[in-house]
Design a protein around this motif. Structure first.
Motif, PDB file in Angstrom:
ATOM      1  N   CYS A   1       0.854  -1.198   0.000  1.00  0.00           N
ATOM      2  CA  CYS A   1       0.000   0.000   0.000  1.00  0.00           C
ATOM      3  C   CYS A   1       0.885   1.241   0.000  1.00  0.00           C
ATOM      4  O   CYS A   1       0.737   2.137   0.840  1.00  0.00           O
ATOM      5  CB  CYS A   1      -0.939  -0.004   1.197  1.00  0.00           C
TER       6      CYS A   1
ATOM      7  N   LYS B   1      -5.568   3.175   3.627  1.00  0.00           N
ATOM      8  CA  LYS B   1      -5.125   1.805   3.860  1.00  0.00           C
ATOM      9  C   LYS B   1      -6.302   0.831   3.898  1.00  0.00           C
ATOM     10  O   LYS B   1      -6.170  -0.334   3.511  1.00  0.00           O
ATOM     11  CB  LYS B   1      -4.334   1.741   5.157  1.00  0.00           C
TER      12      LYS B   1
ATOM     13  N   CYS C   1      -6.919  -0.011   0.416  1.00  0.00           N
ATOM     14  CA  CYS C   1      -5.851  -0.899  -0.048  1.00  0.00           C
ATOM     15  C   CYS C   1      -6.048  -2.322   0.472  1.00  0.00           C
ATOM     16  O   CYS C   1      -5.863  -3.297  -0.264  1.00  0.00           O
ATOM     17  CB  CYS C   1      -4.506  -0.346   0.397  1.00  0.00           C
TER      18      CYS C   1
ATOM     19  N   CYS D   1      -0.237   5.005   0.143  1.00  0.00           N
ATOM     20  CA  CYS D   1      -0.823   5.586   1.360  1.00  0.00           C
ATOM     21  C   CYS D   1       0.271   6.035   2.302  1.00  0.00           C
ATOM     22  O   CYS D   1       1.294   5.344   2.469  1.00  0.00           O
ATOM     23  CB  CYS D   1      -1.726   4.573   2.074  1.00  0.00           C
TER      24      CYS D   1
END
Length: 204
Positions: free
Chosen positions: A165, A176, A179, A168
């Protein structure tokens, strides 16, 4: 024998024998009478000097009207009248005003108005300096390390599984979450993402 005639001042005439027998007492009495007489005269003159006559608004001139509105705060009255200035003080300050000279009194009034005059200027300077905090200071251009210029580079330097991720930031929890949903849709099993929060330990 007829009683002695009173003087025009209302006091009985002084006895010569009494004056010769008690000179100090006679002197004190004379000074006391003198002080009383001066006090009466001063009260009469003061009553005539301090008039309470007020000019009506229809009879005052334009100059009087202008000065009256300029004195709406009472500053001009207190500047020219020590009595008005003293009456505007609290009792302890009134008692202490007898130790203040006329120059010190007017200097205090002048400094008070100068303080009011410079107050908005000081606030303007403070606000101008305070707004500088919203601007970046001039600094040298830093090299393009992996943790610099996050607006153009990803956040994959966190390491480990967090590199999945990398778009982020560290504390962008909503990013997140999206993600993690994408990782679950891909069928990737990541520890902690499928277990209920009541059965997990630590931050995930």
């Amino acid at each position: 024998q007829a009683p002695p005639k009173r003087a025009r001042t209302g006091h009985p005439p002084l006895d010569l024998a009494h004056l010769l027998a008690h000179p100090i007492a006679a002197l004190e009495m004379a000074l006391l009478r003198r002080a009383v007489g001066l006090g009466v005269i001063g009260a009469r003159l003061g009553a005539r000097a301090s008039s309470t006559a007020v000019v009506s608004s229809s009879a005052e001139s334009m100059s009087q009207k202008a000065w009256r509105w300029l004195d709406i705060t009472g500053f001009l009255t207190k500047w020219h009248s020590r009595r008005a200035w003293i009456l505007d003080l609290d009792p302890p300050s009134r008692a202490a005003s007898m130790m203040m000279t006329e120059y010190e009194r007017r200097l205090l009034l002048w400094l008070t108005w100068m303080n009011f005059f410079f107050m908005p200027i000081s606030l303007w300077y403070w606000y101008g300096q305070f707004t500088h905090l919203s601007a970046k200071p001039p600094i040298p251009l830093m090299p393009e390390y992996q943790y610099m210029n996050g607006r153009k580079r990803d956040f994959g330097f966190h390491g480990g599984r967090w590199s999945d991720c990398k778009e982020c930031r560290w504390l962008e929890f909503e990013c997140k979450k999206i993600c993690f949903d994408r990782l679950r849709e891909q069928g990737r099993e990541i520890k902690g993402l499928r277990a209920p929060r009541s059965q997990t330990f630590g931050f995930h």
